[in-house]
Scaffold this active site. Sequence first.
Site, mmCIF file in Angstrom:
data_model
loop_
_atom_site.group_PDB
_atom_site.id
_atom_site.type_symbol
_atom_site.label_atom_id
_atom_site.label_comp_id
_atom_site.label_asym_id
_atom_site.label_seq_id
_atom_site.Cartn_x
_atom_site.Cartn_y
_atom_site.Cartn_z
ATOM 1 N N CYS A 6 0.819 -1.216 0.000
ATOM 2 C CA CYS A 6 0.000 0.000 0.000
ATOM 3 C C CYS A 6 0.851 1.263 0.000
ATOM 4 O O CYS A 6 0.343 2.352 -0.237
ATOM 5 C CB CYS A 6 -0.904 0.046 1.215
ATOM 6 S SG CYS A 6 -1.800 -1.455 1.472
ATOM 7 N N ASP A 51 2.462 2.498 2.664
ATOM 8 C CA ASP A 51 2.510 3.166 3.968
ATOM 9 C C ASP A 51 2.908 2.170 5.052
ATOM 10 O O ASP A 51 2.289 1.115 5.167
ATOM 11 C CB ASP A 51 1.118 3.687 4.387
ATOM 12 C CG ASP A 51 0.632 4.818 3.498
ATOM 13 O OD1 ASP A 51 1.323 5.826 3.423
ATOM 14 O OD2 ASP A 51 -0.460 4.657 2.899
ATOM 15 N N CYS A 82 3.572 8.779 2.375
ATOM 16 C CA CYS A 82 3.415 10.068 1.696
ATOM 17 C C CYS A 82 3.383 11.211 2.706
ATOM 18 O O CYS A 82 3.513 11.006 3.908
ATOM 19 C CB CYS A 82 2.125 10.043 0.890
ATOM 20 S SG CYS A 82 0.668 9.819 1.912
ATOM 21 N N CYS A 93 -4.714 7.558 5.530
ATOM 22 C CA CYS A 93 -3.497 7.809 6.311
ATOM 23 C C CYS A 93 -3.849 8.070 7.771
ATOM 24 O O CYS A 93 -3.132 7.650 8.674
ATOM 25 C CB CYS A 93 -2.721 9.004 5.753
ATOM 26 S SG CYS A 93 -2.028 8.690 4.125
#
Lengths: 392, 129
Positions: B39, B41, B64, B108
Site C-alpha cells: 500500500c 505506507d 506520503c 493515512c
Amino acid sequence: MKRIFLDHAATTPAHPEVVKAMLPYFTGAFGNPSSIYSYGQEAKVAVEKVRAKVAGFIGAKSEEVIFTGGGTEADNFALKGIALANEHKGNHIITTSIEHHAVIETCKFLERRGGFKVTYLPVDGYGLVDPQEVKKAITNKTILVSVMNANNEIGTIQPIDEISKYVKEAGILFHTDAVQTVGHIPVNVDELGIDLLSISAHKLYGPKGVGALYIRKGTRISPFVHGGEQERGRRAGTENVPGIVGLSKAIELARQEMGEEAKRLACLRDRLIQGLLENLDHVHLNGHPFRRLPNNVNVSVDFVEGESMLLNLDLENICASTGSACSSSSLEPSHVLRALGLPPEQAHGSLRFTLGRENTADEVDLVVEVLSRIVTRLRAMSPLFKNSRVAK
Amino acid sequence: MRDGPARYSEKVMEHFKNPRNVGEIENPDGVGQVGNPVCGDIMELYIRVKDGIITEAKFKTFGCGAAIATSSMVTEMVKGKSIEEALKISNRAVAEALGGLPSVKMHCSVLAEEALKSALEDYLSKSKR
C-alpha cells in the site's frame, strides 16, 4: 527562487514562437474554415497549409493527418475507430501492459462494451516488448496491434519497426502512440511501418488541447465525432484553428532543433542519472540503459516514498513526478513499474525527471544535491531503512 | 504517470516539513506497527507510559506527506493522555487537528489511529503479564 521544471513528459511550456504564430487566429483571422466568405477561407487555407507541414514531418501525406483534441483523443479514435470498422474481420486486439491509460482504458472499454478480446503483452525488466511475443499473440481474429513508440514513465523506446514486420506479415493494422517521441526523436511512418500514429502538441512546446492522428491511406476506420464534414467527416466540429497552427509551428521548430537538442538532453540525462547513482546508495535506474528517450530519468529510491520526495522537491521549487500510489486517488502504484517486475515498495519510491529545452547542467547538479539531502532526511524517519541496516 | 500531490492544508504541510517526535524509544512500553509496503505506507509508533499516563511518543514512517503528518500529529496528541483517553483518539480527530485531509488521504489518518491502538494494545498486553 527560480523554478526548475523537470516534468516535460507531463507537459511543456508553449514556445514563444508558437504563441506568436497562434495569436492572429484568435482575433483577425478568426474565421470558421467551413464558411465560404474570405475570412473563413483564409482559416481553411491556414489549416490545410499546416496539415501538409505536420504530415511532411512524419513522412505522411496531407490527407492522412486528422487533427484531434489531443493525444488521448487520438488514441481513443485509433482504437475505437479501427475496432468498430473492422469487427466483421475479428474481435481481437493486441497491446502491451505498459501503454498510456488512453490506450489501456480504451481497450478495457472495448472489452466490456464491444465484445472485443484484448491481449496485454508483458515486457522485460527494461520495459521492452519482445517482437516474437507479438507474433505469437496474433490469431486469425486479430484486427489491430497497438504498441507505444516510447513509454511516458520510463522512456523505453520500443522496437516498432521489428514488431511491424510480423504485424504486416499477418496483414493486421498497427497503431503506435507517439506522443512522447514526435518532435523529440525521428519518427517516420514508413520506416516504423505503422498505419496509425498519435501526436500531442503540448508535449513538444505546442498548445494544450490539440493533437493529431495519422491514418494511412486506405485504412478502414469509423468516424470518431459526428456532426459535420470537418476532417473528412471523421472528426466533426469546427477546427481549433489557433491550436492547429500552434501544433504546426511547434513541429517546424522541432524540425530545426530536434537533432541538436536530443544530443544536449541525452548528456544532461546521463549526468543526472550518474549524479543520483553516485551520490545516493540504494538507488536504481528504471527503464532501459540506452534504448531510452533523451530526456527521461526514472529512478527508484529505496526506503522512501515518492510523494514525500515530490513534496519536498516542490518546497525547493523543483517539479518532478512519481509512480507512487500515494500521489493518486487509486491505491495502486504505477502499472508500468509493476509490469517491469518492480516490488511495490520500489514502485512507491519512484521518481521521474523529464528534461526540456530550458534545463541546464547547473540545474541537474542542484537537483542531485537537493534530492540527496531530502532522501537522507526521509530515510532517517523510515522504518524500512532501519530494518535494512539491521539486516546487514 | 501521476501528477503532483494532492493539495494539503497549511497544518499538514507544517507537520510534514517539521515532523514532531521522529525516532524510536529504547525499551518502549508499547510498540505498534501497521501498514505494508504494497500500500505504500508503514507506520511504527512507540510509547513510554508512566503511572498510566503516556509521557513520550515517537514514530517512524514510510509513506506520503499525509502519512508523515498524521504520524507526527498523533504522537503530539497522545502525550500527557491516559491510556483510556488515548484509546478514544479517532482517525477523524487526527485529521481535524491537521485542518482536514484530502478525501483520498483519509486512509493515512486511519493508519495513524491503528498504529496508536496497536501500541496501546501492546502496552496493555505487556502490563497484564
